[in-house]
Design a protein around this motif. Sequence first.
Motif, PDB file in Angstrom:
ATOM      1  N   TYR A  58       8.406 -61.214  36.546  1.00 42.37           N
ATOM      2  CA  TYR A  58       7.490 -60.365  37.306  1.00 42.37           C
ATOM      3  C   TYR A  58       7.438 -60.859  38.745  1.00 42.37           C
ATOM      4  N   PHE A  59       7.672 -59.957  39.705  1.00 42.47           N
ATOM      5  CA  PHE A  59       7.734 -60.342  41.118  1.00 42.47           C
ATOM      6  C   PHE A  59       6.700 -59.607  41.971  1.00 42.47           C
ATOM      7  N   GLY A  60       5.712 -59.002  41.309  1.00 40.69           N
ATOM      8  CA  GLY A  60       4.677 -58.287  42.039  1.00 40.69           C
ATOM      9  C   GLY A  60       3.491 -59.177  42.370  1.00 40.69           C
ATOM     10  N   ASN A  61       2.369 -58.535  42.668  1.00 39.57           N
ATOM     11  CA  ASN A  61       1.131 -59.249  42.982  1.00 39.57           C
ATOM     12  C   ASN A  61       0.307 -59.491  41.722  1.00 39.57           C
ATOM     13  N   SER A  62      -0.565 -60.473  41.807  1.00 38.73           N
ATOM     14  CA  SER A  62      -1.570 -60.687  40.775  1.00 38.73           C
ATOM     15  C   SER A  62      -2.812 -59.897  41.157  1.00 38.73           C
ATOM     16  N   PRO A  63      -3.290 -58.995  40.300  1.00 33.08           N
ATOM     17  CA  PRO A  63      -4.495 -58.235  40.644  1.00 33.08           C
ATOM     18  C   PRO A  63      -5.744 -59.110  40.680  1.00 33.08           C
ATOM     19  N   ALA A 155       3.910 -65.824  29.134  1.00 32.29           N
ATOM     20  CA  ALA A 155       4.266 -67.110  29.728  1.00 32.29           C
ATOM     21  C   ALA A 155       4.745 -68.056  28.624  1.00 32.29           C
ATOM     22  N   VAL A 156       5.904 -68.666  28.824  1.00 32.37           N
ATOM     23  CA  VAL A 156       6.536 -69.474  27.782  1.00 32.37           C
ATOM     24  C   VAL A 156       5.859 -70.828  27.654  1.00 32.37           C
ATOM     25  N   ASP A 157       5.256 -71.062  26.500  1.00 33.83           N
ATOM     26  CA  ASP A 157       4.725 -72.383  26.159  1.00 33.83           C
ATOM     27  C   ASP A 157       3.809 -72.935  27.248  1.00 33.83           C
ATOM     28  N   ALA A 158       2.970 -72.080  27.830  1.00 31.47           N
ATOM     29  CA  ALA A 158       2.164 -72.475  28.974  1.00 31.47           C
ATOM     30  C   ALA A 158       0.710 -72.057  28.817  1.00 31.47           C
ATOM     31  N   ALA A 159      -0.186 -72.804  29.458  1.00 32.41           N
ATOM     32  CA  ALA A 159      -1.618 -72.477  29.443  1.00 32.41           C
ATOM     33  C   ALA A 159      -1.893 -71.434  30.522  1.00 32.41           C
ATOM     34  N   ASP A 160      -1.373 -70.226  30.288  1.00 28.51           N
ATOM     35  CA  ASP A 160      -1.471 -69.160  31.286  1.00 28.51           C
ATOM     36  C   ASP A 160      -1.539 -67.818  30.567  1.00 28.51           C
ATOM     37  N   SER A 161      -2.499 -66.983  30.983  1.00 25.33           N
ATOM     38  CA  SER A 161      -2.706 -65.678  30.341  1.00 25.33           C
ATOM     39  C   SER A 161      -2.176 -64.521  31.174  1.00 25.33           C
ATOM     40  N   SER A 162      -1.354 -64.788  32.157  1.00 23.10           N
ATOM     41  CA  SER A 162      -0.872 -63.744  33.062  1.00 23.10           C
ATOM     42  C   SER A 162      -0.216 -62.605  32.297  1.00 23.10           C
ATOM     43  N   ALA A 163      -0.474 -61.371  32.772  1.00 20.20           N
ATOM     44  CA  ALA A 163       0.015 -60.181  32.075  1.00 20.20           C
ATOM     45  C   ALA A 163       1.351 -59.682  32.594  1.00 20.20           C
ATOM     46  N   GLY A 164       1.813 -60.151  33.743  1.00 20.79           N
ATOM     47  CA  GLY A 164       3.102 -59.704  34.264  1.00 20.79           C
ATOM     48  C   GLY A 164       3.150 -58.202  34.467  1.00 20.79           C
ATOM     49  N   LYS A 165       4.186 -57.562  33.939  1.00 16.92           N
ATOM     50  CA  LYS A 165       4.357 -56.118  34.145  1.00 16.92           C
ATOM     51  C   LYS A 165       3.270 -55.293  33.458  1.00 16.92           C
ATOM     52  N   VAL A 204      -3.070 -55.670  19.568  1.00 19.22           N
ATOM     53  CA  VAL A 204      -3.645 -56.890  19.004  1.00 19.22           C
ATOM     54  C   VAL A 204      -3.518 -57.996  20.042  1.00 19.22           C
ATOM     55  N   GLY A 205      -4.626 -58.622  20.381  1.00 21.10           N
ATOM     56  CA  GLY A 205      -4.606 -59.734  21.323  1.00 21.10           C
ATOM     57  C   GLY A 205      -5.214 -60.969  20.705  1.00 21.10           C
ATOM     58  N   TYR A 206      -4.477 -62.075  20.774  1.00 15.39           N
ATOM     59  CA  TYR A 206      -4.993 -63.351  20.279  1.00 15.39           C
ATOM     60  C   TYR A 206      -5.232 -64.288  21.463  1.00 15.39           C
ATOM     61  N   SER A 207      -6.417 -64.871  21.542  1.00 14.04           N
ATOM     62  CA  SER A 207      -6.737 -65.889  22.533  1.00 14.04           C
ATOM     63  C   SER A 207      -6.371 -65.426  23.944  1.00 14.04           C
ATOM     64  N   GLY A 208      -5.449 -66.128  24.618  1.00 12.93           N
ATOM     65  CA  GLY A 208      -5.069 -65.772  25.976  1.00 12.93           C
ATOM     66  C   GLY A 208      -4.398 -64.423  26.103  1.00 12.93           C
ATOM     67  N   GLY A 209      -4.077 -63.778  24.971  1.00 11.98           N
ATOM     68  CA  GLY A 209      -3.520 -62.436  25.019  1.00 11.98           C
ATOM     69  C   GLY A 209      -4.533 -61.390  25.434  1.00 11.98           C
ATOM     70  N   PHE A 210      -5.774 -61.823  25.711  1.00 12.35           N
ATOM     71  CA  PHE A 210      -6.805 -60.870  26.145  1.00 12.35           C
ATOM     72  C   PHE A 210      -6.435 -60.200  27.458  1.00 12.35           C
ATOM     73  N   MET A 211      -5.736 -60.928  28.351  1.00 11.87           N
ATOM     74  CA  MET A 211      -5.450 -60.372  29.672  1.00 11.87           C
ATOM     75  C   MET A 211      -4.491 -59.174  29.598  1.00 11.87           C
ATOM     76  N   PRO A 212      -3.292 -59.301  29.007  1.00 15.98           N
ATOM     77  CA  PRO A 212      -2.444 -58.111  28.900  1.00 15.98           C
ATOM     78  C   PRO A 212      -3.057 -57.023  28.037  1.00 15.98           C
ATOM     79  N   ALA A 213      -3.867 -57.393  27.044  1.00 15.74           N
ATOM     80  CA  ALA A 213      -4.529 -56.373  26.219  1.00 15.74           C
ATOM     81  C   ALA A 213      -5.487 -55.551  27.066  1.00 15.74           C
ATOM     82  N   TRP A 215      -5.645 -55.128  30.394  1.00 17.06           N
ATOM     83  CA  TRP A 215      -4.993 -54.330  31.432  1.00 17.06           C
ATOM     84  C   TRP A 215      -4.184 -53.188  30.837  1.00 17.06           C
ATOM     85  N   SER A 216      -3.650 -53.382  29.644  1.00 15.63           N
ATOM     86  CA  SER A 216      -2.932 -52.290  28.978  1.00 15.63           C
ATOM     87  C   SER A 216      -3.881 -51.152  28.638  1.00 15.63           C
ATOM     88  N   LEU A 217      -5.128 -51.482  28.308  1.00 18.47           N
ATOM     89  CA  LEU A 217      -6.122 -50.448  28.050  1.00 18.47           C
ATOM     90  C   LEU A 217      -6.542 -49.746  29.336  1.00 18.47           C
TER      91      LEU A 217
END
Length: 343
Positions: A58-63, A155-165, A204-213, A215-217
């Motif tokens: 992902y090469f865009g901005n973080s909202p 994010a691979v094996d990281a403490a990060d919830s970023s949603a990317g695209k 379905v979002g688990y733990s840090g998956g709340f962020m992409p969940a 924003w997808s909504l």
Amino acid sequence: MPVANQSLEQREPMGIVGIPDEHAPYRVASLTPTTPEQPRQREDQTTLVSLRSSAFPYFGNSPVTDQPFLNVSKDGRRGHRSLGGRVYWQNETYSDSRVLMHVPQYFDIRKPGIIVVFFHGNGATLERDVRDRQLVPQQISESGVNAVLLAPQLAVDAADSSAGKFWQPAGLKQFVSESAGHLARIYGDPGAARQFAKLPVIIVGYSGGFMPAAWSLEVGGLGNQVRGVFLLDAIYGELDKFASWIENNRSGVFVSAYTHFTKRHDEDLIRMLGEKGIAVSDTMDTPLRPGSVVFIITADTASHRDYVTRAWTESPLKDVLVKIAATPALTKVATTGSSSAGR
């Protein structure tokens, strides 16, 4: 969020992290279209597919900051400094575009079905965690529900919830659309891509998956094709987005199961819904019907790390899918226009 010893193991980056063992034992589906003379094998099909529309790269901005997501540069490398101050490098953490796809052997595209989009938590990889530890494909197969799985690598094996695209408008819609052709080939009928693209979606979002969940909504673009949201100890923020979806999608279902880690946020969301006149339930003992909103607090002995396989019950994803599938209105392909949510 849970500290490291209460959640998924966190690792210091050493070269390329999170690269899967190519010899790990798992069944890989052939993506070669079958012919009428070669009927597809009736067995579970699980495979990894790289998609342009997956979360990363992902090469865009973080909202969150309205600044470039890749906000660190050093020695020719680009990286992202998380809100916690830690730097993760693009080539190590944000370059895996693969998606774990699963089609159970009994799946039948001619019948009402569901696409499960699973957003994993922090510190995870698709093979080690989603497939082998959390048993997400296995839970779907064991449910007996006519459902398929899409689980993008975040994010691979990281403490990060970023949603990317998935931060981008219509990100979820593009993801499901591109995935449809691959699901059709895995299923054994490449001509079924359009049917897969129209299937109802359960997020379905688990733990840090709340962020992409969340924003997808909010901006995902699928409208009322999203029939349900299931959060597993995952409300760490974005309450306004979850509340807005619930309020504007009374034909869908919302379930949040939680431990003491997210109790405060779940209770805040319950209060927000109460102010909107939306009733909630605290049990999964009743059927899930259009408009159901359920919050389940689990025992103090429940482990956040094991929550995908053991929450209020064993195999909670399996349990929710069975209850959703029992309500035909939730699995019926939409034929009307989209709602205002998720545009």
